[in-house]
Design a protein around this motif. Structure first.
Motif, PDB file in Angstrom:
ATOM      1  N   THR A 130      30.530  59.752  20.549  1.00  0.00           N
ATOM      2  CA  THR A 130      30.386  58.311  20.332  1.00  0.00           C
ATOM      3  C   THR A 130      31.463  57.579  21.142  1.00  0.00           C
ATOM      4  N   VAL A 131      31.211  56.307  21.444  1.00  0.00           N
ATOM      5  CA  VAL A 131      32.187  55.487  22.164  1.00  0.00           C
ATOM      6  C   VAL A 131      32.327  54.146  21.458  1.00  0.00           C
ATOM      7  N   ASN A 132      33.515  53.584  21.561  1.00  0.00           N
ATOM      8  CA  ASN A 132      33.776  52.259  20.997  1.00  0.00           C
ATOM      9  C   ASN A 132      33.651  51.227  22.109  1.00  0.00           C
ATOM     10  N   ILE A 133      32.764  50.259  21.927  1.00  0.00           N
ATOM     11  CA  ILE A 133      32.513  49.266  22.966  1.00  0.00           C
ATOM     12  C   ILE A 133      32.636  47.855  22.391  1.00  0.00           C
ATOM     13  N   ASP A 134      32.772  46.914  23.308  1.00  0.00           N
ATOM     14  CA  ASP A 134      32.848  45.505  22.922  1.00  0.00           C
ATOM     15  C   ASP A 134      31.852  44.734  23.770  1.00  0.00           C
ATOM     16  N   ILE A 135      30.877  44.112  23.110  1.00  0.00           N
ATOM     17  CA  ILE A 135      29.876  43.301  23.807  1.00  0.00           C
ATOM     18  C   ILE A 135      30.330  41.850  23.788  1.00  0.00           C
ATOM     19  N   GLU A 136      30.445  41.268  24.980  1.00  0.00           N
ATOM     20  CA  GLU A 136      30.875  39.876  25.091  1.00  0.00           C
ATOM     21  C   GLU A 136      29.915  39.109  25.986  1.00  0.00           C
ATOM     22  N   LYS A 137      30.015  37.807  25.884  1.00  0.00           N
ATOM     23  CA  LYS A 137      29.200  36.969  26.759  1.00  0.00           C
ATOM     24  C   LYS A 137      29.658  37.149  28.202  1.00  0.00           C
ATOM     25  N   ARG A 138      28.695  37.166  29.100  1.00  0.00           N
ATOM     26  CA  ARG A 138      28.980  37.360  30.518  1.00  0.00           C
ATOM     27  C   ARG A 138      29.325  36.015  31.160  1.00  0.00           C
ATOM     28  N   LYS A 139      30.305  36.047  32.092  1.00  0.00           N
ATOM     29  CA  LYS A 139      30.678  34.833  32.807  1.00  0.00           C
ATOM     30  C   LYS A 139      30.936  35.168  34.265  1.00  0.00           C
ATOM     31  N   SER A 140      30.470  34.321  35.159  1.00  0.00           N
ATOM     32  CA  SER A 140      30.711  34.469  36.594  1.00  0.00           C
ATOM     33  C   SER A 140      31.304  33.181  37.132  1.00  0.00           C
ATOM     34  N   THR A 141      32.230  33.331  38.075  1.00  0.00           N
ATOM     35  CA  THR A 141      32.844  32.169  38.695  1.00  0.00           C
ATOM     36  C   THR A 141      33.296  32.536  40.098  1.00  0.00           C
ATOM     37  N   THR A 142      33.556  31.530  40.915  1.00  0.00           N
ATOM     38  CA  THR A 142      34.049  31.733  42.277  1.00  0.00           C
ATOM     39  C   THR A 142      35.505  31.301  42.354  1.00  0.00           C
ATOM     40  N   MET A 143      36.338  32.177  42.971  1.00  0.00           N
ATOM     41  CA  MET A 143      37.769  31.889  43.038  1.00  0.00           C
ATOM     42  C   MET A 143      38.312  32.182  44.431  1.00  0.00           C
ATOM     43  N   PRO A 144      39.362  31.444  44.843  1.00  0.00           N
ATOM     44  CA  PRO A 144      39.978  31.701  46.153  1.00  0.00           C
ATOM     45  C   PRO A 144      40.829  32.965  46.116  1.00  0.00           C
ATOM     46  N   VAL A 145      41.032  33.567  47.293  1.00  0.00           N
ATOM     47  CA  VAL A 145      41.843  34.783  47.414  1.00  0.00           C
ATOM     48  C   VAL A 145      43.232  34.419  47.933  1.00  0.00           C
ATOM     49  N   GLN A 146      44.256  34.890  47.241  1.00  0.00           N
ATOM     50  CA  GLN A 146      45.647  34.664  47.643  1.00  0.00           C
ATOM     51  C   GLN A 146      46.202  35.938  48.287  1.00  0.00           C
ATOM     52  N   ILE A 147      47.087  35.748  49.274  1.00  0.00           N
ATOM     53  CA  ILE A 147      47.710  36.886  49.961  1.00  0.00           C
ATOM     54  C   ILE A 147      49.132  37.074  49.461  1.00  0.00           C
ATOM     55  N   GLU A 148      49.478  38.326  49.164  1.00  0.00           N
ATOM     56  CA  GLU A 148      50.845  38.688  48.825  1.00  0.00           C
ATOM     57  C   GLU A 148      51.309  39.789  49.773  1.00  0.00           C
ATOM     58  N   TYR A 149      52.559  39.703  50.238  1.00  0.00           N
ATOM     59  CA  TYR A 149      53.109  40.759  51.089  1.00  0.00           C
ATOM     60  C   TYR A 149      54.616  40.836  50.868  1.00  0.00           C
ATOM     61  N   ASN A 150      55.188  41.999  51.156  1.00  0.00           N
ATOM     62  CA  ASN A 150      56.612  42.228  50.980  1.00  0.00           C
ATOM     63  C   ASN A 150      57.389  41.704  52.188  1.00  0.00           C
ATOM     64  N   LYS A 151      57.964  40.512  52.064  1.00  0.00           N
ATOM     65  CA  LYS A 151      58.628  39.840  53.177  1.00  0.00           C
ATOM     66  C   LYS A 151      59.839  40.624  53.679  1.00  0.00           C
ATOM     67  N   ASN A 152      60.495  41.363  52.806  1.00  0.00           N
ATOM     68  CA  ASN A 152      61.690  42.112  53.203  1.00  0.00           C
ATOM     69  C   ASN A 152      61.388  43.242  54.182  1.00  0.00           C
ATOM     70  N   ALA A 153      60.101  43.581  54.347  1.00  0.00           N
ATOM     71  CA  ALA A 153      59.744  44.685  55.250  1.00  0.00           C
ATOM     72  C   ALA A 153      59.736  44.248  56.715  1.00  0.00           C
ATOM     73  N   VAL A 154      59.726  42.941  56.969  1.00  0.00           N
ATOM     74  CA  VAL A 154      59.657  42.450  58.347  1.00  0.00           C
ATOM     75  C   VAL A 154      60.986  42.723  59.057  1.00  0.00           C
ATOM     76  N   ALA A 155      60.907  43.239  60.280  1.00  0.00           N
ATOM     77  CA  ALA A 155      62.098  43.599  61.048  1.00  0.00           C
ATOM     78  C   ALA A 155      62.989  42.385  61.291  1.00  0.00           C
ATOM     79  N   ASN A 156      64.290  42.634  61.428  1.00  0.00           N
ATOM     80  CA  ASN A 156      65.273  41.584  61.640  1.00  0.00           C
ATOM     81  C   ASN A 156      64.940  40.767  62.891  1.00  0.00           C
ATOM     82  N   GLY A 157      64.967  39.440  62.744  1.00  0.00           N
ATOM     83  CA  GLY A 157      64.683  38.552  63.864  1.00  0.00           C
ATOM     84  C   GLY A 157      63.227  38.186  64.015  1.00  0.00           C
ATOM     85  N   TYR A 158      62.342  38.905  63.347  1.00  0.00           N
ATOM     86  CA  TYR A 158      60.901  38.635  63.457  1.00  0.00           C
ATOM     87  C   TYR A 158      60.460  37.667  62.359  1.00  0.00           C
TER      88      TYR A 158
END
Length: 322
Positions: A130-158
């Protein structure tokens, strides 16, 4: 009388039959291959075997209205039966495991995992049952994509230019409560240390809440192409040769093969540099020669092209020069 007995036709036939039977028995006892092979084949078909296989767990529900969370992606099914049937079922996996939620309402439920498509000559067990499940109302939406990056990895002077992501927006689908918690859709770019060139990768998107925790939703498409432009400022400057340690009894003529050099580094630092002084050490230089002089980089400059200056040195005695 004996002669009459053995000369009778039926006696010879009986004796011939007995001899034939003895020959067959002898061959059977000394060359059992044919009959044994037949017996092995029957044994293989009827021998009992047990195998366990993992298969996807399917969900029967109205996916246009509801979203289900809590169930495992796969379940383990243990099959038992004849070799042939078990092997066929494992190889083809023409059976399925599912939970039927068609008559369940919104909320939490414990449901039985069911199996269909198996031969009725096989027995099976499923884990979990047996499995324990949760049935919920379905929702869809459109969202923008954000970029994340590790700034400390960039070489000195760049420096990092304007980043971009494609697609810029994605569709997010999930349980109503989960979708409402989304703070941002993130494309994380894991830059390698001391990177000194443009970064371009296809990365997996993540839906995060305000605390940075990943949420259980479906993102379509699930990946995005991230571009992180990385560059360094450059500037060409004139070279000024600065002779050091000249001997008083000699006259020197010092010239560079090239009178300019390209410097790379921080844009603001480069803006303050108009000419570059290169020190030429004349200690122990007694005759005309050619010398490679390394360039000492000013603060804010990470490299130069070329990295050194070829200098031609002409030497004369002071008395001769007069």
């Amino acid at each position: 009388m004996k002669k009459d007995f053995w000369s009778r036709p039926w006696v010879l036939k009986v004796v011939s039959l007995l001899i034939a039977i003895l020959i067959v028995v002898y061959i059977d006892s000394t060359q059992p291959g044919f009959l044994t092979q037949g017996e092995n084949k029957v044994t293989q078909q009827t021998a009992s075997e047990t195998q366990t296989v993992k298969i996807p767990l399917q969900v029967s529900v109205d996916t246009d209205k509801y979203y289900v969370v809590g169930y495992p992606e796969k379940v383990s099914v243990t099959l038992e039966g004849s070799n042939a049937l078990v092997t066929s079922a494992v190889n083809t996996q023409n059976f399925r495991a599912y939970i039927d939620l068609t008559h369940k309402k919104i909320g939490k439920h414990t449901v039985k995992v069911q199996i269909s498509g198996l031969s009725n000559q096989l027995s099976y067990s499923v884990n979990p049952k047996t499995v324990n499940i949760d049935i919920e109302k379905r929702k869809s939406t459109t969202m923008p994509v954000q970029i994340e990056y590790n700034k400390n990895a960039v070489a000195n002077g760049y420096k990092v230019g304007k980043t971009s992501v494609n697609p810029q927006k994605v569709e997010v689908t999930g349980a109503n409560a989960e979708v409402n918690q989304i703070d941002q859709i993130v494309a994380k770019a894991d830059l390698p240390n001391n990177i000194d060139h443009d970064y371009e990768r296809q990365v997996i998107l993540q839906a995060l809440d305000k605390r940075g925790h990943q949420l259980n939703v479906v993102i379509q498409p699930s990946t995005a192409k991230v571009t992180v432009p990385i560059s360094i400022a450059s500037k060409k400057v004139k070279i000024d040769l600065d002779s050091k340690n000249e001997e008083s009894n000699k006259v020197y003529s010092v010239t560079a093969r090239s009178d300019e050099v390209t410097l790379f580094g921080d844009k603001e630092k480069l803006a303050k540099i108009n000419r570059l002084k290169v020190a030429v050490d004349l200690h122990n230089v007694d005759s005309s020669t050619t010398k490679a002089v390394p360039i000492k980089l000013p603060a804010g400059v990470v490299r130069s092209d070329p990295s050194g200056v070829i200098v031609q040195i002409k030497v004369k005695d002071a008395s001769t020069a007069k």
